[in-house]
Design an enzyme around this catalytic site. Structure first.
Site, PDB file in Angstrom:
ATOM      1  N   ARG A 156       0.844  -1.198   0.000  1.00  0.00           N
ATOM      2  CA  ARG A 156       0.000   0.000   0.000  1.00  0.00           C
ATOM      3  C   ARG A 156       0.883   1.253   0.000  1.00  0.00           C
ATOM      4  O   ARG A 156       0.544   2.270  -0.588  1.00  0.00           O
ATOM      5  CB  ARG A 156      -0.964   0.001   1.200  1.00  0.00           C
ATOM      6  CG  ARG A 156      -1.750   1.291   1.318  1.00  0.00           C
ATOM      7  CD  ARG A 156      -3.038   1.193   2.154  1.00  0.00           C
ATOM      8  NE  ARG A 156      -2.983   0.301   3.274  1.00  0.00           N
ATOM      9  CZ  ARG A 156      -2.353   0.562   4.433  1.00  0.00           C
ATOM     10  NH1 ARG A 156      -1.729   1.711   4.614  1.00  0.00           N
ATOM     11  NH2 ARG A 156      -2.358  -0.320   5.406  1.00  0.00           N
ATOM     12  N   TYR A 210     -16.767  17.926 -14.338  1.00  0.00           N
ATOM     13  CA  TYR A 210     -17.195  16.531 -14.322  1.00  0.00           C
ATOM     14  C   TYR A 210     -18.175  16.305 -13.160  1.00  0.00           C
ATOM     15  O   TYR A 210     -17.906  16.698 -12.014  1.00  0.00           O
ATOM     16  CB  TYR A 210     -15.962  15.627 -14.196  1.00  0.00           C
ATOM     17  CG  TYR A 210     -16.311  14.187 -13.928  1.00  0.00           C
ATOM     18  CD1 TYR A 210     -17.138  13.480 -14.800  1.00  0.00           C
ATOM     19  CD2 TYR A 210     -15.840  13.536 -12.799  1.00  0.00           C
ATOM     20  CE1 TYR A 210     -17.482  12.160 -14.545  1.00  0.00           C
ATOM     21  CE2 TYR A 210     -16.170  12.216 -12.541  1.00  0.00           C
ATOM     22  CZ  TYR A 210     -16.996  11.542 -13.411  1.00  0.00           C
ATOM     23  OH  TYR A 210     -17.335  10.241 -13.151  1.00  0.00           O
ATOM     24  N   ASP A 235      -7.518  20.052 -13.077  1.00  0.00           N
ATOM     25  CA  ASP A 235      -7.879  18.753 -13.649  1.00  0.00           C
ATOM     26  C   ASP A 235      -7.553  18.835 -15.141  1.00  0.00           C
ATOM     27  O   ASP A 235      -8.233  19.512 -15.907  1.00  0.00           O
ATOM     28  CB  ASP A 235      -9.371  18.480 -13.405  1.00  0.00           C
ATOM     29  CG  ASP A 235      -9.819  17.131 -13.954  1.00  0.00           C
ATOM     30  OD1 ASP A 235      -9.138  16.593 -14.849  1.00  0.00           O
ATOM     31  OD2 ASP A 235     -10.865  16.626 -13.511  1.00  0.00           O
ATOM     32  N   LYS A 237      -8.458   7.910 -18.772  1.00  0.00           N
ATOM     33  CA  LYS A 237      -8.795   8.500 -20.062  1.00  0.00           C
ATOM     34  C   LYS A 237      -7.578   8.450 -21.000  1.00  0.00           C
ATOM     35  O   LYS A 237      -7.133   7.397 -21.377  1.00  0.00           O
ATOM     36  CB  LYS A 237      -9.331   9.910 -19.843  1.00  0.00           C
ATOM     37  CG  LYS A 237     -10.401   9.983 -18.730  1.00  0.00           C
ATOM     38  CD  LYS A 237     -11.634   9.214 -19.093  1.00  0.00           C
ATOM     39  CE  LYS A 237     -12.683   8.971 -18.032  1.00  0.00           C
ATOM     40  NZ  LYS A 237     -12.706   9.575 -16.774  1.00  0.00           N
TER      41      LYS A 237
END
Ligand SMILES: Cc1ncc(COP(=O)(O)O)c(C=O)c1O
Length: 387
Positions: A54, A106, A178, A203
């Site tokens: 992690r 978004y 973003d 994306k």
């Protein structure tokens, strides 16, 4: 190639070699998928820099190095989704802090802000960030973060990153951009004064619609430490296989983006002259309200666009959305294949209708993620669907 050497190279070379060091144990040219949860220690606390996956994983490390290089940043951090990357940025804040965010963005980001973080006492003010003055007017002593998307999803509004960076600096707030729609190939916000760049790597970075992932890039070491602390403490880390997929996707980012831009330009112009098409939202049109800013801060205009029909009704839009064959009706964007989407019902359904309409996102808006197929086939598909 050493990291120092790589940074002096041109973008295509940087993209292909970013994060790619031959594996020291075998010489493998591609970073292995270190599918492990833990690492053997020779004595308690004595390890090779990896303790528990992690916190650290070599495949993730290679990707994070690549992400930093792509955005001309010093540091990169990978997350299990774009939303998880956004979540980490907001966790830098404390109750009472204020965020100024774009009113057109978004839907999932809006949902995270309003439905998750508002109840923890973080305040969000939404403004049209395409006029930087609106941000300046909204600044208060409690402003700790300015969050912009440019181009925006789905209306392709453009915000002047350098102008907002100077507002954020004088307000003592962080600026996070973003950069998902542009990709690092078309725009590098850190170079314009942003503090953090965020990507939905799902994306254009991944590029093949086969992985969900997010990224943050930054220059400031203390900020990196804070975000790394949140990454390992909250645990939204991507698995090694997914890191490998994004590393592989990145290697063709430049060639894919060139084709997305070329196809996007042809389709935007074609749509605009179609007698049944109403308004086309694409930031490469010279009469786009912020065209000059787009031209200044982007290297191309990409393959994302939205449009309305002259008959701007849900029924007419639904007919087009259900009639394409090369464009697939699906959420998401940025893959090699073309997608068509209905923001009001799909990606932006979490924004209340009233808010959506106020911000210009009509019920009939259709969004395209133009892929890299042959553009003639894409146009024929749209022609058949629009009629
Ligand atoms: C602009 C933008 N930002 C963030 C996200 C969220 O990313 P993810 O779906 O990888 O969590 C998306 C997803 O569509 C997006 O389009």
């Amino acid at each position: 190639m050493s990291k120092g050497d790589l940074r002096s190279k041109k973008i295509a070379t940087r993209i292909i070699h970013a994060g790619a060091e031959p594996d020291p144990s075998t010489g493998a040219i591609m970073t292995p998928i270190f599918q492990t949860s833990t690492y053997v220690q020779s004595a308690p606390g004595v390890n090779k820099g990896y303790e528990y996956a992690r916190s650290q994983n070599p495949t993730r490390k290679a990707l994070e190095d690549a992400l930093a290089i792509l955005e001309n940043g010093k540091f990169g951090l990978a997350f299990s989704s774009g939303v998880a990357a956004t979540d980490a940025v907001i966790k830098l804040l404390a109750p009472g802090d204020e965020v100024i965010a774009g009113s057109d963005m978004y839907g999932g980001t809006y949902r995270l802000f309003t439905k998750v973080f508002e109840k923890f006492g973080i305040k969000f003010k939404y403004v049209d960030t395409s006029h930087a003055q609106n941000i300046q007017d909204a600044v208060s002593p409690a402003t700790k973060l300015i969050w912009i998307e440019t181009p925006t999803n789905p209306l392709m509004n453009i915000t002047d990153i350098a102008a907002v960076a100077s507002i954020s600096k004088s307000a003592g707030a962080l600026l996070c951009v973003d950069n998902t729609f542009a990709s690092p190939y078309l725009q590098n916000p850190l170079d314009m004064g942003a503090d953090i760049v965020m990507h939905s790597s799902t994306k254009y970075l991944g590029g093949h619609s086969d992985v969900i992932q997010g990224a943050l890039m930054m220059n400031d070491a203390a900020l990196r430490e804070q975000l790394y602390f949140i990454q390992k403490s909250c645990g939204a880390v991507p698995g090694p296989m997914d890191c490998f997929l994004v590393l592989r996707g990145i290697k063709t980012l430049h060639v894919r983006m060139k084709q997305h831009c070329e196809n996007g330009e042809k389709i935007a112009h074609w749509l605009r002259q179609h007698p049944k098409v109403g308004r086309v939202y694409w930031c490469g049109f010279e009469d786009h309200p912020n065209y000059d800013i787009a031209k200044k801060q982007m290297r191309g205009f990409g393959g994302m666009m939205s449009f309305t029909l002259k008959d701007d009704t849900v029924e007419a839009a639904t007919k087009v959305l259900s009639s394409t064959h090369v464009f697939s009706l699906a959420e998401s964007l940025g893959g090699v294949e073309s997608l068509i989407n209905h923001p009001a019902v799909m990606t932006h359904a979490s924004i209340p209708r009233e808010e959506r309409i106020k911000n210009g996102l009509s019920d009939g808006l259709i969004r395209l993620s133009v892929g890299i197929e042959d553009v003639d086939d894409l146009i024929e598909d749209l022609q058949n669907a629009i009629g």
